[in-house]
Design a protein around this motif. Structure first.
Motif, PDB file in Angstrom:
ATOM      1  N   UNK A 140       0.873  -1.189   0.000  1.00 46.57           N
ATOM      2  CA  UNK A 140       0.000   0.000   0.000  1.00 46.57           C
ATOM      3  C   UNK A 140       0.906   1.235   0.000  1.00 46.57           C
ATOM      4  N   UNK A 141       1.010   1.895  -1.147  1.00 51.10           N
ATOM      5  CA  UNK A 141       1.924   3.028  -1.293  1.00 51.10           C
ATOM      6  C   UNK A 141       1.185   4.336  -1.041  1.00 51.10           C
ATOM      7  N   UNK A 142       1.879   5.326  -0.480  1.00 49.50           N
ATOM      8  CA  UNK A 142       1.233   6.629  -0.271  1.00 49.50           C
ATOM      9  C   UNK A 142       0.960   7.300  -1.619  1.00 49.50           C
ATOM     10  N   UNK A 143      -0.085   8.136  -1.685  1.00 44.67           N
ATOM     11  CA  UNK A 143      -0.448   8.822  -2.937  1.00 44.67           C
ATOM     12  C   UNK A 143       0.474  10.006  -3.171  1.00 44.67           C
ATOM     13  N   UNK A 144       1.063  10.075  -4.377  1.00 43.26           N
ATOM     14  CA  UNK A 144       1.965  11.197  -4.711  1.00 43.26           C
ATOM     15  C   UNK A 144       1.298  12.244  -5.598  1.00 43.26           C
ATOM     16  N   UNK A 145       0.108  11.958  -6.095  1.00 41.48           N
ATOM     17  CA  UNK A 145      -0.572  12.950  -6.944  1.00 41.48           C
ATOM     18  C   UNK A 145      -1.308  13.985  -6.106  1.00 41.48           C
ATOM     19  N   UNK A 146      -1.436  15.168  -6.671  1.00 44.05           N
ATOM     20  CA  UNK A 146      -2.237  16.213  -6.045  1.00 44.05           C
ATOM     21  C   UNK A 146      -3.695  15.738  -6.005  1.00 44.05           C
ATOM     22  N   UNK A 147      -4.342  15.716  -4.815  1.00 41.89           N
ATOM     23  CA  UNK A 147      -5.691  15.150  -4.710  1.00 41.89           C
ATOM     24  C   UNK A 147      -6.701  15.812  -5.653  1.00 41.89           C
ATOM     25  N   UNK A 148      -6.627  17.138  -5.782  1.00 44.81           N
ATOM     26  CA  UNK A 148      -7.593  17.843  -6.637  1.00 44.81           C
ATOM     27  C   UNK A 148      -7.406  17.447  -8.104  1.00 44.81           C
ATOM     28  N   UNK A 149      -6.156  17.356  -8.530  1.00 45.74           N
ATOM     29  CA  UNK A 149      -5.862  16.967  -9.916  1.00 45.74           C
ATOM     30  C   UNK A 149      -6.336  15.537 -10.186  1.00 45.74           C
ATOM     31  N   UNK A 150      -6.066  14.656  -9.238  1.00 43.56           N
ATOM     32  CA  UNK A 150      -6.463  13.248  -9.379  1.00 43.56           C
ATOM     33  C   UNK A 150      -7.983  13.122  -9.491  1.00 43.56           C
ATOM     34  N   UNK A 151      -8.692  13.861  -8.652  1.00 44.51           N
ATOM     35  CA  UNK A 151     -10.168  13.807  -8.670  1.00 44.51           C
ATOM     36  C   UNK A 151     -10.708  14.383  -9.979  1.00 44.51           C
ATOM     37  N   UNK A 198      10.650  16.991   1.343  1.00 44.57           N
ATOM     38  CA  UNK A 198      10.646  16.565   2.748  1.00 44.57           C
ATOM     39  C   UNK A 198       9.232  16.409   3.308  1.00 44.57           C
ATOM     40  N   UNK A 199       8.220  17.026   2.662  1.00 41.06           N
ATOM     41  CA  UNK A 199       6.839  16.936   3.143  1.00 41.06           C
ATOM     42  C   UNK A 199       6.292  15.523   2.922  1.00 41.06           C
ATOM     43  N   UNK A 200       5.045  15.266   3.384  1.00 40.13           N
ATOM     44  CA  UNK A 200       4.437  13.943   3.170  1.00 40.13           C
ATOM     45  C   UNK A 200       4.346  13.633   1.679  1.00 40.13           C
ATOM     46  N   UNK A 201       3.887  14.634   0.897  1.00 42.39           N
ATOM     47  CA  UNK A 201       3.805  14.392  -0.544  1.00 42.39           C
ATOM     48  C   UNK A 201       5.207  14.239  -1.134  1.00 42.39           C
ATOM     49  N   UNK A 202       6.150  15.018  -0.620  1.00 42.34           N
ATOM     50  CA  UNK A 202       7.539  14.925  -1.087  1.00 42.34           C
ATOM     51  C   UNK A 202       8.113  13.531  -0.874  1.00 42.34           C
ATOM     52  N   UNK A 203       7.823  12.942   0.304  1.00 35.81           N
ATOM     53  CA  UNK A 203       8.305  11.578   0.584  1.00 35.81           C
ATOM     54  C   UNK A 203       7.674  10.579  -0.380  1.00 35.81           C
ATOM     55  N   UNK A 204       6.368  10.795  -0.672  1.00 35.23           N
ATOM     56  CA  UNK A 204       5.677   9.909  -1.628  1.00 35.23           C
ATOM     57  C   UNK A 204       6.287  10.063  -3.021  1.00 35.23           C
ATOM     58  N   UNK A 205       6.675  11.288  -3.382  1.00 34.39           N
ATOM     59  CA  UNK A 205       7.279  11.531  -4.697  1.00 34.39           C
ATOM     60  C   UNK A 205       8.667  10.883  -4.814  1.00 34.39           C
ATOM     61  N   UNK A 206       9.364  10.776  -3.690  1.00 29.46           N
ATOM     62  CA  UNK A 206      10.644  10.054  -3.704  1.00 29.46           C
ATOM     63  C   UNK A 206      10.419   8.593  -4.102  1.00 29.46           C
ATOM     64  N   UNK A 207       9.317   8.023  -3.589  1.00 34.60           N
ATOM     65  CA  UNK A 207       8.950   6.638  -3.949  1.00 34.60           C
ATOM     66  C   UNK A 207       8.682   6.558  -5.448  1.00 34.60           C
ATOM     67  N   UNK A 208       7.975   7.556  -5.976  1.00 37.95           N
ATOM     68  CA  UNK A 208       7.685   7.603  -7.416  1.00 37.95           C
ATOM     69  C   UNK A 208       8.985   7.610  -8.228  1.00 37.95           C
ATOM     70  N   UNK A 209       9.965   8.410  -7.808  1.00 40.05           N
ATOM     71  CA  UNK A 209      11.241   8.485  -8.535  1.00 40.05           C
ATOM     72  C   UNK A 209      11.935   7.127  -8.570  1.00 40.05           C
ATOM     73  N   UNK A 210      11.879   6.392  -7.457  1.00 38.37           N
ATOM     74  CA  UNK A 210      12.470   5.044  -7.434  1.00 38.37           C
ATOM     75  C   UNK A 210      11.718   4.095  -8.358  1.00 38.37           C
ATOM     76  N   UNK A 211      10.387   4.170  -8.347  1.00 36.71           N
ATOM     77  CA  UNK A 211       9.572   3.256  -9.159  1.00 36.71           C
ATOM     78  C   UNK A 211       9.897   3.394 -10.646  1.00 36.71           C
TER      79      UNK A 211
END
Length: 703
Positions: free
Chosen positions: A186-197, A677-690
């Motif tokens: 279960x990975x954290x969401x890296x997209x902007x919630x408004x954009x995703x919706x 460094x923010x929550x979304x930033x940490x999720x985006x680090x995961x995206x870069x690895x993926x």
């Protein structure tokens, strides 16, 4: 360090059940990561290897009414077996029937005991496959699925079909996908919630489930929301990485010295021609960048023969005059040697010292070149990727020029600019690129476009000729050579993605043409030793040989101004961008030139459209746009052949609008959260690895 949450996805393929050491390498070759990433194929690559389409086996049909050529599911009773007679190649047949009639199931090289177990006489079975009619009777060759009636639930009603290779079946890939999906954390969401919706996108895991377990072919359509979500993820990772590279390079430099223009004046005096208006504008752009406090990151984008190398030479001269050194990196040894020759003659007259460094340089000569570079005795070093090896030290590298930059990965460019503390970066490409692809591959670089060809050059007449008339083309070349001393390139076809077959085709044509031209024909291909290649090119340049047979090794950079004929054999097998590059090897002098596109019919619609475009225009930018329309952006830049990591999910022709959004999103993210460094930033680090862009995370750490 990769986040622990991703460990299950980066496990070796052999961690998946049913994949032993024999089969794993085949699967790895099929699905493994492309391009510059050095990691082995992993569980993640199974998830990213998505199906191409879906077979619907849910509806049962009757033998007599089943449409020919369609995949159908039948419920039939087994009547009898007709085994292959000993010593013959006749197929094994099983006869079955339902209420509407009888049919034969045909197998080649089947084993009797196995067939009797699969089709017990008198039993009812469900079979699924393609119905064909032969001599007025229906038959099914090698049904895809056979299950006893009692196990009807085991027949896949919706079956995704994956891209396959020898020994790797779609069924195996389905099993592997099931096992890989079970490991997806279960990975954290890296997209902007408004954009995703707003886009109506599901989360990352749900999208992968939809694609591997589709309910309709709509999942694989051009406008599929699932594919759009993955394409956006990939674009966002790419744009973030590019933005971080750019940010790391755009440091403020304390420029101690400024060029006076003395060397530039000597260069102009040494030039046997006048620079074009767009060359002058590009040189002015570069000089303005070199005078600014920020590090230069500029792309020179010019069509074939527009004179990018001269812009690079004037940029190098300015850096040398300010007390630095310049390195010019080319993608092939042939092109590096060509640059060293063309630059060397003019540079020498302006007092610039030029050296060549390639991977094939060995022994004492290489050591002496390295010593001269390290001591500052060399002003401009021209070379291949050998330039960024650890053994190469510069006295004061202040400019890195990367030619045909899409052939080098981000980390290779960083390695080269890392050779100096204050290195400006100038990249060049001869492939005109539509705006959407510019954003995808280069990010927001400053761009100078060379839109003119040097004065005196004439248009190239392009004709398409059927391969049946090959003899008449040879006759015309013989006449042109005899009467005018003409020089001709003869490019051999890309038979498949294999240097060996390329080589065989070139050598065969070389032997054929020798019957007509004798020793007046030379051969160049990628597997020749540099000295042999140089000798063949020298014979062609000097006029000792008037016909040069070559593989696509001559696609970029080869410059023989008095060559006026280009023959491209099996032109229908080449992409538009490559045809345009090859054609650009002629028309470089004052004489009229021609390009003959030899094709073997019948031509498909795409091949026909491609050859028409080549006949109609020499405008590289129009050709690039047409190429994008005809076959998408995946191969437009020659990515797969050249080792740059191509996109897995992005189709520029469908996802162009997403590129703009991803670029803006990446820019906004780094403005608000430069260290991720923010929550979304940490999720985006995961995206870069993926998506294999984790090189960018090192840049954050390095500050």
């Amino acid at each position: 360090m990769r986040p622990d949450i991703l460990n299950p996805l980066f496990q070796s393929l052999t961690a998946l059940p049913g994949l032993g050491p024999k089969l794993a390498p085949k699967v790895a070759r099929l699905i493994g990561p492309a391009g510059e990433t050095a990691r082995e194929a992993a569980v993640l690559d199974v998830l990213f290897h998505i199906p191409s389409y879906l077979i619907d086996r849910s509806r049962e049909a009757m033998i007599a009414t089943a449409p020919e050529g369609a995949i159908v599911t039948l419920r039939v009773r087994v009547d009898r077996h007709k085994a292959t007679p000993p010593g013959t190649r006749a197929p094994y047949r099983v006869f079955v029937h339902d209420e509407s009639g009888e049919m034969a199931l045909t197998y080649f090289r089947a084993e009797k005991g196995w067939m009797e177990k699969l089709y017990p006489v008198g039993e009812t079975v469900l079979i699924s496959g393609k119905i064909e009619w032969f001599n007025g009777a229906p038959q099914m060759n090698h049904p895809d699925h056979v299950v006893p009636e009692a196990e009807a639930h085991k027949l896949p009603r919706m079956e995704p079909v994956y891209p396959m290779t020898e020994g790797v079946t779609s069924r195996l890939l389905m099993k592997l996908a099931d096992a890989a999906l079970a490991r997806l954390p279960a990975l954290p969401e890296w997209l902007d919630p408004a954009h995703k919706a707003r886009e109506g996108w599901s989360d990352f895991a749900t999208v992968l489930h939809h694609l591997h377990k589709p309910e309709s072919n709509a999942e694989f359509a051009d406008d599929s929301p699932s594919l759009a979500r993955l394409a956006y993820d990939e674009l966002l990772a790419s744009q973030l990485a590019l933005a971080l590279v750019r940010k790391s390079l755009k440091t403020v430099l304390q420029r101690q010295n400024r060029p006076t223009g003395t060397i530039a004046a000597k260069l102009r005096a040494a030039l046997p021609f006048a620079l074009t208006g767009s060359q002058e504008a590009a040189i002015a752009d570069v000089l303005a960048d070199l005078a600014a406090p920020n590090r230069m990151i500029r792309l020179i984008q010019g069509d074939v023969g527009s004179g990018k190398t001269m812009v690079a030479l004037f940029a190098a001269a300015a850096c040398v005059e300010a007390g630095g050194q310049a390195a010019i990196m080319a993608p092939t040894e042939l092109l590096a040697r060509q640059h060293a020759q063309s630059i060397g003659a003019i540079a020498d007259k302006a007092g610039l010292r030029v050296a060549l460094l390639t991977g094939s340089d060995k022994g004492k000569g290489r050591r002496e070149t390295l010593e001269c570079i390290a001591s500052g005795e060399v002003d401009i070093v021209v070379g291949t990727h050998a330039l960024f090896q650890q053994s190469v030290d510069f006295a004061n590298l202040t400019l890195a020029v990367v030619d045909e930059q899409h052939r080098f990965g981000v980390h290779q460019r960083l390695a080269l600019t890392g050779k100096g503390q204050k290195t400006d970066l100038l990249v060049m490409t001869a492939t005109p690129i539509p705006r959407t692809l510019m954003l995808a591959y280069f990010g927001d670089m400053d761009v100078s476009r060379l839109t003119e060809k040097p004065a005196g050059r004439k248009p190239i007449v392009t004709v398409t000729v059927s391969a049946d008339r090959l003899g008449s083309i040879v006759d015309r070349i013989r006449l042109a050579v005899a009467q005018e001393g003409a020089k001709a390139y003869w490019v051999c076809p890309l038979v498949e993605e294999s240097e060996v077959s390329d080589l065989a085709a070139a050598e065969e044509r070389f032997q054929d043409l020798r019957q007509f031209f004798g020793d007046d024909v030379a051969l160049v291909h990628g597997r020749m030793k540099p000295a042999e290649k140089d000798a063949a090119m020298a014979r062609f340049k000097s006029g000792e040989a008037h016909v040069l047979v070559a593989t696509t090794v001559i696609e970029v950079g080869v410059d023989v101004p008095d060559a006026t004929i280009m023959v491209i054999e099996h032109a229908e097998r080449f992409g538009l961008a490559q045809l345009h590059q090859l054609r650009g090897r002629v028309g470089r002098g004052a004489k009229a030139s021609s390009c003959v596109l030899l094709f073997k019919g019948p031509l498909g619609e795409t091949a026909k459209a491609r050859l028409n475009v080549m006949r109609e225009t020499e405008d590289g930018f129009r050709i690039a746009e047409e190429d994008l329309k005809l076959r998408g952006g995946g191969e437009l830049l020659g990515i797969r052949q050249s080792g740059m990591p191509g996109f897995r999910f992005v189709r520029p022709e469908h996802h162009g609008a997403l590129m703009e959004t991803a670029r803006d999103d990446a820019s906004l993210i780094l403005t608000r959260d430069p260290n991720l460094a923010s929550d979304r930033g940490q999720a985006l680090r995961i995206l870069l690895y993926l998506f294999g862009r984790d090189e960018a995370i090192r840049l954050i750490r390095a500050g």
